[in-house]
Design a protein around this motif. Sequence first.
Motif, PDB file in Angstrom:
ATOM      1  N   GLU A 269      -9.467  -2.310  -2.498  1.00 29.15           N
ATOM      2  CA  GLU A 269      -9.036  -2.872  -3.774  1.00 29.15           C
ATOM      3  C   GLU A 269      -8.946  -1.821  -4.866  1.00 29.15           C
ATOM      4  OE1 GLU A 269     -11.110  -6.354  -5.053  1.00 29.15           O
ATOM      5  OE2 GLU A 269     -11.177  -7.153  -3.024  1.00 29.15           O
ATOM      6  N   ASP A 270      -9.735  -0.757  -4.761  1.00 33.98           N
ATOM      7  CA  ASP A 270      -9.722   0.266  -5.798  1.00 33.98           C
ATOM      8  C   ASP A 270      -8.818   1.446  -5.450  1.00 33.98           C
ATOM      9  OD1 ASP A 270     -11.280   1.175  -3.738  1.00 33.98           O
ATOM     10  OD2 ASP A 270     -12.883   1.936  -5.011  1.00 33.98           O
ATOM     11  N   ALA A 271      -8.008   1.327  -4.416  1.00 33.75           N
ATOM     12  CA  ALA A 271      -7.100   2.400  -4.030  1.00 33.75           C
ATOM     13  C   ALA A 271      -6.051   2.591  -5.126  1.00 33.75           C
ATOM     14  CB  ALA A 271      -6.418   2.067  -2.705  1.00 33.75           C
ATOM     15  N   PRO A 272      -5.696   3.854  -5.438  1.00 34.76           N
ATOM     16  CA  PRO A 272      -4.685   4.089  -6.462  1.00 34.76           C
ATOM     17  C   PRO A 272      -3.334   3.549  -6.015  1.00 34.76           C
ATOM     18  CG  PRO A 272      -5.343   6.157  -5.414  1.00 34.76           C
ATOM     19  CD  PRO A 272      -6.203   5.079  -4.848  1.00 34.76           C
ATOM     20  N   LEU A 273      -2.542   3.115  -6.979  1.00 36.25           N
ATOM     21  CA  LEU A 273      -1.232   2.545  -6.692  1.00 36.25           C
ATOM     22  C   LEU A 273      -0.134   3.388  -7.321  1.00 36.25           C
ATOM     23  CD1 LEU A 273      -2.083  -1.184  -7.446  1.00 36.25           C
ATOM     24  CD2 LEU A 273      -1.845  -0.106  -5.194  1.00 36.25           C
ATOM     25  N   PRO A 274       0.989   3.554  -6.628  1.00 39.13           N
ATOM     26  CA  PRO A 274       2.124   4.238  -7.245  1.00 39.13           C
ATOM     27  C   PRO A 274       2.600   3.444  -8.454  1.00 39.13           C
ATOM     28  CG  PRO A 274       2.476   3.913  -4.887  1.00 39.13           C
ATOM     29  CD  PRO A 274       1.272   3.117  -5.266  1.00 39.13           C
ATOM     30  N   ARG A 275       3.130   4.150  -9.455  1.00 41.98           N
ATOM     31  CA  ARG A 275       3.677   3.449 -10.618  1.00 41.98           C
ATOM     32  C   ARG A 275       4.689   4.338 -11.338  1.00 41.98           C
ATOM     33  NH1 ARG A 275      -1.646   4.220 -11.448  1.00 41.98           N
ATOM     34  NH2 ARG A 275      -2.332   5.609 -13.066  1.00 41.98           N
TER      35      ARG A 275
END
Length: 136
Positions: free
Chosen positions: A11-17
């Motif tokens: 759940e705390d994995a970084p997400l592309p944006r």
Amino acid sequence: MTSGSSDTPGEDAPLPRVLCDTAALAALDGASAGALWRLAEPGRQLDANVVRVPPGRGVDTHREPDLDVLLLVLAGHGTLTAPNGPHPLSAGALTWLPHGSTRSLTAGPGGLTYLTVHRRRPGMRIRRGDPAVRHQ
């Protein structure tokens, strides 16, 4: 990772944006000189900046001893001057500035807007036996 992989990110994995619209930044009329945008996300390994150089102005001759830099021209024209001569730059030009290289930039009559990307500098550190202090 391959398709069909069973790996599930936490759940705390970084997400592309999407960070910004560089075309919109480059098109700003009357934009001030200097950094128009900076990468500031916490935990990043890279630094990036969108920089505007007004017509006829530039970045003085300098040498970056530690970092390779990629420079992508977003708008305008200019000249990269290095020991091997002048290199014309225009929108779309992608340039590698290897660490240790000497260079300067001069904007053309319409100014120059570019993106730089490089490894993030380490934070401040004090070296033993060396009075030099390194700032981020």
